[in-house]
Design a protein around this motif. Sequence first.
Motif, short mmCIF file in Angstrom:
data_model
loop_
_atom_site.label_atom_id
_atom_site.label_comp_id
_atom_site.label_asym_id
_atom_site.label_seq_id
_atom_site.Cartn_x
_atom_site.Cartn_y
_atom_site.Cartn_z
N VAL A 96 0.85 -1.23 -0.07
CA VAL A 96 -0.02 0.01 -0.03
C VAL A 96 0.84 1.32 -0.02
CG1 VAL A 96 -1.63 1.42 1.32
CG2 VAL A 96 -1.73 -1.32 1.22
N ARG A 97 0.45 2.03 -0.97
CA ARG A 97 1.36 3.39 -0.84
C ARG A 97 0.05 4.45 -0.69
NH1 ARG A 97 5.62 5.66 -3.60
NH2 ARG A 97 5.97 7.74 -2.87
N VAL A 98 0.28 5.27 0.46
CA VAL A 98 -0.37 6.27 0.89
C VAL A 98 0.08 7.66 0.02
CG1 VAL A 98 -1.70 7.65 2.63
CG2 VAL A 98 -1.20 5.12 2.84
N LEU A 99 -0.60 8.10 -0.97
CA LEU A 99 0.23 9.28 -1.63
C LEU A 99 -0.45 10.71 -0.85
CD1 LEU A 99 -0.18 8.09 -5.41
CD2 LEU A 99 1.95 8.21 -3.90
N GLY A 100 0.27 11.60 -1.01
CA GLY A 100 -0.01 12.97 -0.69
C GLY A 100 -0.63 13.67 -1.99
N HIS A 101 -1.30 14.68 -1.95
CA HIS A 101 -2.03 15.18 -2.98
C HIS A 101 -0.88 15.59 -4.18
CE1 HIS A 101 -6.06 16.23 -1.13
NE2 HIS A 101 -5.51 15.29 -0.84
N GLY A 102 -1.02 15.39 -5.44
CA GLY A 102 -0.05 15.64 -6.18
C GLY A 102 1.12 14.82 -6.20
N GLU A 103 1.20 13.56 -5.41
CA GLU A 103 2.37 12.84 -5.34
C GLU A 103 1.96 11.67 -6.28
OE1 GLU A 103 5.32 10.35 -2.14
OE2 GLU A 103 3.17 11.26 -1.29
N THR A 104 3.11 11.03 -6.79
CA THR A 104 3.07 10.13 -7.99
C THR A 104 3.72 8.80 -7.48
OG1 THR A 104 3.29 11.63 -9.76
CG2 THR A 104 3.80 9.74 -10.10
N LEU A 105 2.99 7.55 -7.83
CA LEU A 105 3.75 6.30 -7.79
C LEU A 105 3.93 5.69 -8.94
CD1 LEU A 105 4.16 3.69 -6.19
CD2 LEU A 105 1.65 3.26 -6.41
N THR A 106 4.91 5.20 -9.42
CA THR A 106 5.22 4.50 -10.47
C THR A 106 5.75 3.15 -10.26
OG1 THR A 106 6.11 6.43 -11.45
CG2 THR A 106 6.98 4.51 -12.55
N ILE A 107 5.06 2.09 -10.94
CA ILE A 107 5.28 0.56 -10.69
C ILE A 107 5.84 0.09 -12.15
CG2 ILE A 107 3.70 0.63 -8.77
CD1 ILE A 107 1.89 -1.03 -10.68
N GLY A 108 6.21 -0.91 -12.01
CA GLY A 108 6.49 -1.65 -13.27
C GLY A 108 5.71 -3.06 -13.25
N PRO A 109 5.37 -3.69 -14.54
CA PRO A 109 4.42 -4.96 -14.46
C PRO A 109 5.00 -5.90 -13.48
CG PRO A 109 5.76 -4.67 -16.48
CD PRO A 109 6.06 -3.14 -15.69
#
Length: 258
Positions: free
Chosen positions: A243-256
Amino acid sequence: MSTTSVTWWGHSTVWLSDSGTTLLTDPVLTDRVAHLRRQAGSAPELPGVPDAVLLSHLHADHFHVASLRRLGGAPRLIVPRGAAGFVGRCLGEEALSRTVELAPGDETSVGAVRVRAVPAAHDGSRGPWSRERAVAIGFVVEGAARTWFAGDTGLFDRMSDLAPLDLALIPVGGWGPTLGAEHHLDAEAGAEALRRAKAAWAVPVHYGTLWPIGMARVRPHMFHDPGTEFARFAQRSAPDSVVRVLGHGETLTIGPTA
């Protein structure tokens, strides 16, 4: 190897980039929606015009007409079955010409990805004062990753049919000091949804943004805490998910994951 990125702009507004295709979910691009005011973050400045906008249902905090008018460009509008007439009446014939209606099980292509409508357990009407009706849906986007944007939903029996997923964008709260359990997910029910959907990654959404004007001090834990509570419940219910809890405007990048 292609990656998938998501940027959370508050409430259910997410910018999703996959395989060179950009999608925007349920955009709220203003500081106010009817009696609700943005209490955290600021109205987003998007990086451009998306290839398509995914609209999960007709409620004003998801299908926000003023925000759609602000988008500019000519993105495709992917809406629930029954919502095209509302698009035409509110946004005009040009917007209607680029509108695609989907019912659960229907699919369409946008650039390099496939967008499939999936069920949602939620009221699909515009509101109790309106005659506008359309089915509420979620979306699974299939490109480099399989991403589920749940829209707004309660738990439903066939949620496990969505599995396996690379990423789940799961609503875990609401816009006011009460939450109807039948048609919404709170932090604990959101963790159960994650367990059923078997997503490698999850981002909590639909909380910590909009709150009724004049009620900022009413049950503030229901505004601030759902994301971290969801992460805590998920450690027990879905220990194989991150689980990644993001802040407003924050980005999560993942690979397949495959």
